[in-house]
Write an enzyme that holds these catalytic residues in place. Structure first.
Site, PDB file in Angstrom:
ATOM      1  N   SER A 153       0.939  -1.239  -0.042  1.00 26.77           N
ATOM      2  CA  SER A 153      -0.028  -0.023   0.076  1.00 26.77           C
ATOM      3  C   SER A 153       0.855   1.096   0.095  1.00 26.77           C
ATOM      4  O   SER A 153       1.931   1.061   0.436  1.00 26.77           O
ATOM      5  CB  SER A 153      -0.775   0.028   1.318  1.00 26.77           C
ATOM      6  OG  SER A 153      -1.350   1.134   1.529  1.00 26.77           O
ATOM      7  N   TYR A 166      -2.250  -0.720  10.164  1.00 25.18           N
ATOM      8  CA  TYR A 166      -2.264  -1.342   8.807  1.00 25.18           C
ATOM      9  C   TYR A 166      -0.864  -0.792   8.274  1.00 25.18           C
ATOM     10  O   TYR A 166      -0.219  -1.503   7.476  1.00 25.18           O
ATOM     11  CB  TYR A 166      -3.388  -0.754   8.310  1.00 25.18           C
ATOM     12  CG  TYR A 166      -3.552  -0.807   6.536  1.00 25.18           C
ATOM     13  CD1 TYR A 166      -4.070  -2.307   6.190  1.00 25.18           C
ATOM     14  CD2 TYR A 166      -3.168   0.060   5.767  1.00 25.18           C
ATOM     15  CE1 TYR A 166      -4.282  -2.471   4.663  1.00 25.18           C
ATOM     16  CE2 TYR A 166      -3.261  -0.192   4.452  1.00 25.18           C
ATOM     17  CZ  TYR A 166      -3.924  -1.387   3.798  1.00 25.18           C
ATOM     18  OH  TYR A 166      -4.147  -1.659   2.636  1.00 25.18           O
TER      19      TYR A 166
END
Ligand code: NDP
Length: 246
Positions: A153, A166
Site C-alpha cells: 500500500s 495497517y
C-alpha cells in the site's frame, strides 16, 4: 503497468497460491490467473466465498483450482507446513505466491490503538505472510522461476497519520520482501516484489473511505495486468522492487 498485455497462455502449467482469494483484489487475481492458464490455490477464511470463486473458475473451463479454507489469524506454523506437504504431494512445486489477504484495522491515532487490535492485525498482515513464505520455500525452489508478490500500500512506503497498524504492517511486509529478495538474489530463481494496487473498488476501500463514490476507482479486474506481469515469465529479472499497479 496497466498497459501490460498478457498473452492468453502466460501462466500455463503454473501453480499459483493466492491468499484472500474469496473477495476483492484476491478474487480478481484468482480469476485472472486461472483465465491465463494457471492452477490456482484459493486460500481464505470464508469457505462460501472461496466456493463461489472455485465454481466460477470451473464453469469458465479454466484449470481446476484447489480450495483451502484457512484463517490466517488463527493458523499455526504446523498448518502452513501441512499445507506445503499437501501441495508438494499434489503439485510438486509452486510457481507463484500472492500475499494479498489483509485487515484494515483501526484507523485512529497510534496511541489510541488497542493492543489486541494491533496484535490481531500483525498476525494476519505480517506473521501469516512470513510463515506462509517460509513453509513454501521448498516448493518455490522446485519451480523454474517462482514469483512472490507482496500486496502492499502507499502507506507502507510513506507513513501517514491515522493509518494505524495497517500502515506499520505494510512497512513490515515491504521489509520482509526486501530481505527475502536479497537472500534469493543469485542463489535461487525465486523473486520477491511488492505491489501497491492503488485505490481499487473493494470493500476495504469502501471501509477506508466511506464518503467516496466507488465508481471513482477501477474495479479489481482492471488492475490485473500488473499481477499477471509479476507472476509470469516477463518479470523474471525483477527482484526486490516496490512497484505500483496503477
Ligand atoms: P478486501 O477486504 O476486499 O479483501 C481482503 C481479503 O482478505 C478477503 O478475501 C478476506 O476474506 C481476506 N482475509 C482477511 N482476513 C483474513 C484472514 N484472517 N484469513 C484469511 N483471509 C483473510 O480487500 P482488498 O481486496 O481491497 O485488498 C487486498 C489487498 O490489497 C490487501 O492487502 C490490501 O491491503 C491491499 N490494498 C488495497 C487497496 C484498495 O484500494 N482496495 C489499496 C492498497 C492496498 P473474507 O472475504 O472472507 O473476509
Amino acid at each position: 503497468m496497466l498497459d501490460y498485455q498478457a498473452p492468453q497462455d502466460l501462466l500455463t502449467d503454473r501453480v499459483i497460491l493466492i491468499t484472500g482469494a474469496g473477495d476483492g483484489i484476491g478474487k480478481a487475481c484468482a480469476l485472472s490467473c486461472a483465465a491465463h492458464g494457471a492452477t490456482v490455490i484459493l486460500i481464505g477464511r470464508t469457505p462460501s466465498k472461496l466456493e463461489a470463486v472455485y465454481d466460477e473458475i470451473e464453469a469458465s473451463g479454466f484449470p481446476q483450482p484447489a480450495l483451502c479454507p484457512l484463517n490466517l489469524e488463527t493458523a499455526l506454523e504446523k498448518d502452513y507446513v501441512d499445507l506445503a506437504d499437501q501441495l508438494f504431494d499434489t503439485f510438486g512445486k509452486l510457481d507463484g505466491l500472492v500475499h494479498n489477504a489483509a485487515l484494515l484495522g483501526p484507523r485512529t491515532l497510534l496511541d489510541n490503538v488497542k493492543a489486541e487490535a494491533w496484535l490481531q492485525l500483525m498476525q494476519v498482515n505480517v506473521n501469516a505472510p512470513f510463515l506462509l513464505s517460509k513453509s513454501m520455500m521448498p516448493l518455490l525452489r522446485a519451480a523454474p522461476d517462482a514469483s512472490v508478490v507482496c500486496v502492499s500500500s502507499s502507506v507502507g512506503r510513506k507513513g501517514r497519520a491515522y493509518w494505524g497498524p495497517y500502515a506499520v504492517s505494510k512497512f513490515a511486509l515491504e521489509g520482509m520482501m526486501q530481505v527475502f529478495a536479497d537472500e534469493q538474489d543469485g542463489t535461487s530463481a525465486i523473486r520477491f516484489n511488492s505491489l501497491n494496487p492503488g485505490a481499487t473498488r473493494t470493500s476495504m476501500r469502501a471501509a477506508a473511505y466511506p464518503g467516496e463514490a466507488p465508481e471513482k476507482n477501477p474495479e479489481p479486474a482492471q488492475i490485473m495486468p500488473a499481477f499477471l506481469y509479476l507472476l509470469g515469465p516477463d518479470s523474471k529479472a525483477v527482484n526486490g522492487q516496490a512497484l505500483d499497479a496503477q
